[in-house]
Design a protein around this motif. Sequence first.
Motif, short mmCIF file in Angstrom:
data_model
loop_
_atom_site.label_atom_id
_atom_site.label_comp_id
_atom_site.label_asym_id
_atom_site.label_seq_id
_atom_site.Cartn_x
_atom_site.Cartn_y
_atom_site.Cartn_z
N MET A 168 -9.73 1.65 0.49
CA MET A 168 -8.55 1.56 -0.37
C MET A 168 -8.92 1.64 -1.85
O MET A 168 -8.10 2.04 -2.68
CB MET A 168 -7.81 0.25 -0.11
N ILE A 195 0.85 -1.17 0.00
CA ILE A 195 0.00 0.00 0.00
C ILE A 195 0.90 1.23 0.00
O ILE A 195 1.69 1.44 0.89
CB ILE A 195 -0.90 0.01 1.24
N LYS A 234 -12.57 -0.16 7.47
CA LYS A 234 -11.23 0.17 7.94
C LYS A 234 -11.04 -0.24 9.40
O LYS A 234 -10.00 -0.79 9.78
CB LYS A 234 -10.97 1.67 7.77
N ASN A 292 -2.19 5.46 2.07
CA ASN A 292 -2.51 5.20 3.47
C ASN A 292 -1.28 5.46 4.32
O ASN A 292 -0.24 4.85 4.11
CB ASN A 292 -2.95 3.75 3.65
N TYR A 351 -6.65 0.03 -6.75
CA TYR A 351 -6.10 1.21 -6.09
C TYR A 351 -4.71 1.61 -6.58
O TYR A 351 -4.34 2.78 -6.51
CB TYR A 351 -6.10 1.03 -4.57
#
Length: 456
Positions: free
Chosen positions: A409, A10, A390, A15, A143
């Motif tokens: 995401m 990620i 989340k 994030n 994403y």
Amino acid sequence: MATTASDRTISDSINTSPVLQDITNQALDPDKSDPGSKKELINFLRGWPSPSLLSPSILQSATTALLSDPSLFVPALQYGPDPGYQPLREELAVWLGRQYSTETKSEQICITGGASQGLACVLASFTDPSYTQTVWASAPCYYLACPIFEDAGFGLGRIKAVPEDQEDGIDIDLLETMLKHYRHVVYLVSTCSNPSGTTMSLQKRKQLVELARKHDVLVVSDDVYDFLQWTILPHPDASSPSKPGPLLPRLSDVDLSTPPSTTEIKEGKWFGNAISNGSFSKLLGPGLRTGWVHGTPDFVMGLSQTGATRSGGAGSQFAAALLAEVMKAGELERHLQETVRPGLQRRHGIIIETIKQELGELGVTVAAQDKGRFGGYFVWLTLPEGLDGKRVAQKARQEEELILADGEMFEVSGDEQGAKFRGNIRLSFSWEEEHKIREGVRRLGSVLRAMLEKIQ
């Protein structure tokens, strides 16, 4: 994308919270559990093929054949022609034509360094932020595609979300209201979408191509899961062929099947309005970093002239030569038929069966499971009212050594309000082995029960 290239870590730009950064670090090393935990880590975030689905013996044989013949290894180890290694283009044309039951020609194929690199090169060659107004991304969205668009100059709110409907993908009517008077790119995964698993119907594919021609749109479809489809089994131990029958035409096939109008011919060339972005990553292994783009011959030639390609030659020249040998021997189709599709089919059956057993009574629902066939790597869950994906992912990591991908995401970067997914979770069933899939869903059930008890 779907990879598209496989899901990687990620990005910090997506994030940055401590808990999610911890998930990022754990995703890098799937065997690294919390030192204080007695539970084995289970990773439902990682969209990679399980080691049991890889093909080292096939590649070893092809490598031996390739390196034993100077007529093969000399061109393989040199700079390649801009459109790509010709024998692989020819093998792909024959194989893709069989898969889609349509005529595919080698001049319609450009070899790339994988779907992600292919997308970046398409944007470099065929878009200009001063001319191309907006990138429209089907949402929920893969994403890691968003940073590729941002790198191409489409930041600051220029990537917009177009919600999917739950039946067959992107909302065409809504998209048309947004396209008037603009020049655009539409990005989607038209078959077995990441993360939702939805597949666009043939009727909607035709509508999208018509819309693209009407509004000067380039449609980029990541078709990385097309060959990973199977019949849904009544239970995981049922016996059934893994291949479900004829594939739907690619959006690029739909585009090519309709002759261009005189206004679509520019300086004697027809670039078309839809391309297929393919990859070997999900078929034989992401490390091969080899893919292809399918489109009109003029589009393919234009793509091959991207500056980086002109300098270094087509992406992955040696791997392309290796893959040509694999395909000549018929090993790609055999591997898909005997290993990859049956392995994913069984994993999918296990995760769906366990979800029904462990999560059904909690009010969890699963998208795109009622059409007799499925494909890809993921299932998309909708959580019971009042639960935040989340927060569920955070609790699962902290309390159960379980890594999840929460729905936020997959909101389109910069247009999160365009389509929100706070109540969703994506589970990957491609990476973990079967016993860990069952155990992971049970752990998720424990987390959800505890959270639901607190809000009731």
